[in-house]
Design a protein around this motif. Sequence first.
Motif, PDB file in Angstrom:
ATOM      1  N   LEU A   1       0.828  -1.204   0.000  1.00  0.00           N
ATOM      2  CA  LEU A   1       0.000   0.000   0.000  1.00  0.00           C
ATOM      3  C   LEU A   1       0.866   1.259   0.000  1.00  0.00           C
ATOM      4  O   LEU A   1       0.690   2.150  -0.825  1.00  0.00           O
ATOM      5  CB  LEU A   1      -0.919  -0.001   1.228  1.00  0.00           C
ATOM      6  CG  LEU A   1      -1.721   1.265   1.479  1.00  0.00           C
ATOM      7  CD1 LEU A   1      -2.724   1.494   0.360  1.00  0.00           C
ATOM      8  CD2 LEU A   1      -2.430   1.172   2.820  1.00  0.00           C
ATOM      9  N   ILE A   2       1.833   1.313   0.900  1.00  0.00           N
ATOM     10  CA  ILE A   2       2.675   2.509   1.023  1.00  0.00           C
ATOM     11  C   ILE A   2       3.670   2.584  -0.126  1.00  0.00           C
ATOM     12  O   ILE A   2       3.900   3.648  -0.690  1.00  0.00           O
ATOM     13  CB  ILE A   2       3.392   2.515   2.381  1.00  0.00           C
ATOM     14  CG1 ILE A   2       2.345   2.695   3.490  1.00  0.00           C
ATOM     15  CG2 ILE A   2       4.439   3.609   2.458  1.00  0.00           C
ATOM     16  CD1 ILE A   2       2.820   2.357   4.871  1.00  0.00           C
ATOM     17  N   GLY A   3       4.245   1.448  -0.501  1.00  0.00           N
ATOM     18  CA  GLY A   3       5.251   1.429  -1.560  1.00  0.00           C
ATOM     19  C   GLY A   3       4.726   1.836  -2.917  1.00  0.00           C
ATOM     20  O   GLY A   3       5.420   2.479  -3.699  1.00  0.00           O
ATOM     21  N   THR A   4       3.483   1.499  -3.209  1.00  0.00           N
ATOM     22  CA  THR A   4       2.927   1.837  -4.518  1.00  0.00           C
ATOM     23  C   THR A   4       2.230   3.188  -4.506  1.00  0.00           C
ATOM     24  O   THR A   4       2.015   3.786  -5.554  1.00  0.00           O
ATOM     25  CB  THR A   4       1.891   0.786  -4.970  1.00  0.00           C
ATOM     26  OG1 THR A   4       0.788   0.798  -4.059  1.00  0.00           O
ATOM     27  CG2 THR A   4       2.508  -0.593  -5.061  1.00  0.00           C
ATOM     28  N   GLY A   5       1.847   3.659  -3.314  1.00  0.00           N
ATOM     29  CA  GLY A   5       1.102   4.906  -3.239  1.00  0.00           C
ATOM     30  C   GLY A   5      -0.311   4.762  -3.760  1.00  0.00           C
ATOM     31  O   GLY A   5      -1.019   5.737  -3.991  1.00  0.00           O
ATOM     32  N   ASP A   6      -0.748   3.544  -3.939  1.00  0.00           N
ATOM     33  CA  ASP A   6      -2.050   3.281  -4.534  1.00  0.00           C
ATOM     34  C   ASP A   6      -2.959   2.623  -3.507  1.00  0.00           C
ATOM     35  O   ASP A   6      -2.689   1.508  -3.055  1.00  0.00           O
ATOM     36  CB  ASP A   6      -1.866   2.367  -5.741  1.00  0.00           C
ATOM     37  CG  ASP A   6      -3.150   2.127  -6.517  1.00  0.00           C
ATOM     38  OD1 ASP A   6      -4.232   2.520  -6.030  1.00  0.00           O
ATOM     39  OD2 ASP A   6      -3.064   1.552  -7.605  1.00  0.00           O
ATOM     40  N   ALA A   7      -4.025   3.307  -3.141  1.00  0.00           N
ATOM     41  CA  ALA A   7      -4.945   2.777  -2.131  1.00  0.00           C
ATOM     42  C   ALA A   7      -5.604   1.486  -2.588  1.00  0.00           C
ATOM     43  O   ALA A   7      -6.103   0.728  -1.771  1.00  0.00           O
ATOM     44  CB  ALA A   7      -6.005   3.820  -1.782  1.00  0.00           C
ATOM     45  N   ARG A   8      -5.596   1.210  -3.893  1.00  0.00           N
ATOM     46  CA  ARG A   8      -6.163  -0.058  -4.362  1.00  0.00           C
ATOM     47  C   ARG A   8      -5.313  -1.244  -3.922  1.00  0.00           C
ATOM     48  O   ARG A   8      -5.748  -2.385  -3.986  1.00  0.00           O
ATOM     49  CB  ARG A   8      -6.306  -0.041  -5.882  1.00  0.00           C
ATOM     50  CG  ARG A   8      -7.406   0.910  -6.339  1.00  0.00           C
ATOM     51  CD  ARG A   8      -7.447   0.989  -7.825  1.00  0.00           C
ATOM     52  NE  ARG A   8      -6.180   1.596  -8.275  1.00  0.00           N
ATOM     53  CZ  ARG A   8      -5.874   1.837  -9.533  1.00  0.00           C
ATOM     54  NH1 ARG A   8      -6.704   1.512 -10.484  1.00  0.00           N
ATOM     55  NH2 ARG A   8      -4.740   2.403  -9.859  1.00  0.00           N
ATOM     56  N   ALA A   9      -4.091  -0.973  -3.448  1.00  0.00           N
ATOM     57  CA  ALA A   9      -3.215  -2.041  -2.971  1.00  0.00           C
ATOM     58  C   ALA A   9      -3.440  -2.309  -1.486  1.00  0.00           C
ATOM     59  O   ALA A   9      -2.642  -2.956  -0.841  1.00  0.00           O
ATOM     60  CB  ALA A   9      -1.752  -1.654  -3.209  1.00  0.00           C
ATOM     61  N   ALA A  10      -4.526  -1.816  -0.965  1.00  0.00           N
ATOM     62  CA  ALA A  10      -4.825  -1.955   0.467  1.00  0.00           C
ATOM     63  C   ALA A  10      -4.936  -3.406   0.872  1.00  0.00           C
ATOM     64  O   ALA A  10      -5.165  -4.281   0.039  1.00  0.00           O
ATOM     65  CB  ALA A  10      -6.125  -1.233   0.787  1.00  0.00           C
ATOM     66  N   PRO A  11      -4.790  -3.648   2.161  1.00  0.00           N
ATOM     67  CA  PRO A  11      -4.916  -5.024   2.640  1.00  0.00           C
ATOM     68  C   PRO A  11      -6.231  -5.654   2.201  1.00  0.00           C
ATOM     69  O   PRO A  11      -7.275  -5.003   2.238  1.00  0.00           O
ATOM     70  CB  PRO A  11      -4.887  -4.869   4.164  1.00  0.00           C
ATOM     71  CG  PRO A  11      -4.234  -3.553   4.411  1.00  0.00           C
ATOM     72  CD  PRO A  11      -4.567  -2.694   3.233  1.00  0.00           C
TER      73      PRO A  11
ATOM     74  N   GLU B   1     -14.690   3.166   3.534  1.00  0.00           N
ATOM     75  CA  GLU B   1     -14.472   4.462   4.194  1.00  0.00           C
ATOM     76  C   GLU B   1     -13.002   4.641   4.573  1.00  0.00           C
ATOM     77  O   GLU B   1     -12.445   5.730   4.442  1.00  0.00           O
ATOM     78  CB  GLU B   1     -15.351   4.569   5.442  1.00  0.00           C
ATOM     79  CG  GLU B   1     -16.833   4.641   5.123  1.00  0.00           C
ATOM     80  CD  GLU B   1     -17.717   4.371   6.340  1.00  0.00           C
ATOM     81  OE1 GLU B   1     -18.830   4.928   6.355  1.00  0.00           O
ATOM     82  OE2 GLU B   1     -17.319   3.611   7.254  1.00  0.00           O
ATOM     83  N   TRP B   2     -12.369   3.558   5.037  1.00  0.00           N
ATOM     84  CA  TRP B   2     -10.960   3.620   5.405  1.00  0.00           C
ATOM     85  C   TRP B   2     -10.107   3.947   4.178  1.00  0.00           C
ATOM     86  O   TRP B   2      -9.218   4.771   4.230  1.00  0.00           O
ATOM     87  CB  TRP B   2     -10.534   2.291   6.030  1.00  0.00           C
ATOM     88  CG  TRP B   2      -9.101   2.258   6.490  1.00  0.00           C
ATOM     89  CD1 TRP B   2      -8.594   2.817   7.625  1.00  0.00           C
ATOM     90  CD2 TRP B   2      -8.005   1.627   5.819  1.00  0.00           C
ATOM     91  NE1 TRP B   2      -7.243   2.560   7.706  1.00  0.00           N
ATOM     92  CE2 TRP B   2      -6.865   1.835   6.612  1.00  0.00           C
ATOM     93  CE3 TRP B   2      -7.890   0.900   4.645  1.00  0.00           C
ATOM     94  CZ2 TRP B   2      -5.601   1.339   6.262  1.00  0.00           C
ATOM     95  CZ3 TRP B   2      -6.640   0.408   4.304  1.00  0.00           C
ATOM     96  CH2 TRP B   2      -5.513   0.638   5.101  1.00  0.00           C
ATOM     97  N   LEU B   3     -10.425   3.304   3.056  1.00  0.00           N
ATOM     98  CA  LEU B   3      -9.682   3.583   1.821  1.00  0.00           C
ATOM     99  C   LEU B   3      -9.863   5.025   1.371  1.00  0.00           C
ATOM    100  O   LEU B   3      -8.927   5.643   0.878  1.00  0.00           O
ATOM    101  CB  LEU B   3     -10.105   2.617   0.721  1.00  0.00           C
ATOM    102  CG  LEU B   3      -9.578   1.196   0.851  1.00  0.00           C
ATOM    103  CD1 LEU B   3     -10.201   0.302  -0.204  1.00  0.00           C
ATOM    104  CD2 LEU B   3      -8.062   1.171   0.771  1.00  0.00           C
ATOM    105  N   ALA B   4     -11.054   5.572   1.548  1.00  0.00           N
ATOM    106  CA  ALA B   4     -11.286   6.977   1.187  1.00  0.00           C
ATOM    107  C   ALA B   4     -10.396   7.884   2.035  1.00  0.00           C
ATOM    108  O   ALA B   4      -9.820   8.861   1.523  1.00  0.00           O
ATOM    109  CB  ALA B   4     -12.759   7.334   1.369  1.00  0.00           C
TER     110      ALA B   4
END
Length: 130
Positions: free
Chosen positions: A16-26, A44-47
């Motif tokens: 998530l942090i390495g890609t900067g992309d919230a779609r990579a969330a857990p 909501e967390w992803l937002a």
Amino acid sequence: MTTENETLVEKALSKLIGTGDARAAPEGRLRSSRPDASSSSKTEWLAAVRAVPIADLRVEIHHVLADGDHVVMHSRRWIPGAGPGIAGVDIWRLEDGLIAEGWEVIEPVTEAASHVVWWEPVPPAADARP
């Protein structure tokens, strides 16, 4: 299983942090809870995550501890040029190999010293009226 859970959380958050992309969330049925008793769904967390310039976020992990289906991570997070950042403790609960629930406690680094004596009364503001 404890080491596997630590690795699962570290990989998910690093992605998530390495890609900067919230779609990579857990992955998983994430439910996020905060100390003020508010909580949010994964959507909501992803937002909220998307509101942070995550591509610039720096994370320094100090501790990762696991016990059964819980993983605790203590870290310092900051965005270069945006101040000293925050210290945070995240607690993740895993279920069926996925992150099911998370709790986060954060503290601005600049306020840490004043929080050491949280039980002492705060003097009233000069303009406060009884």
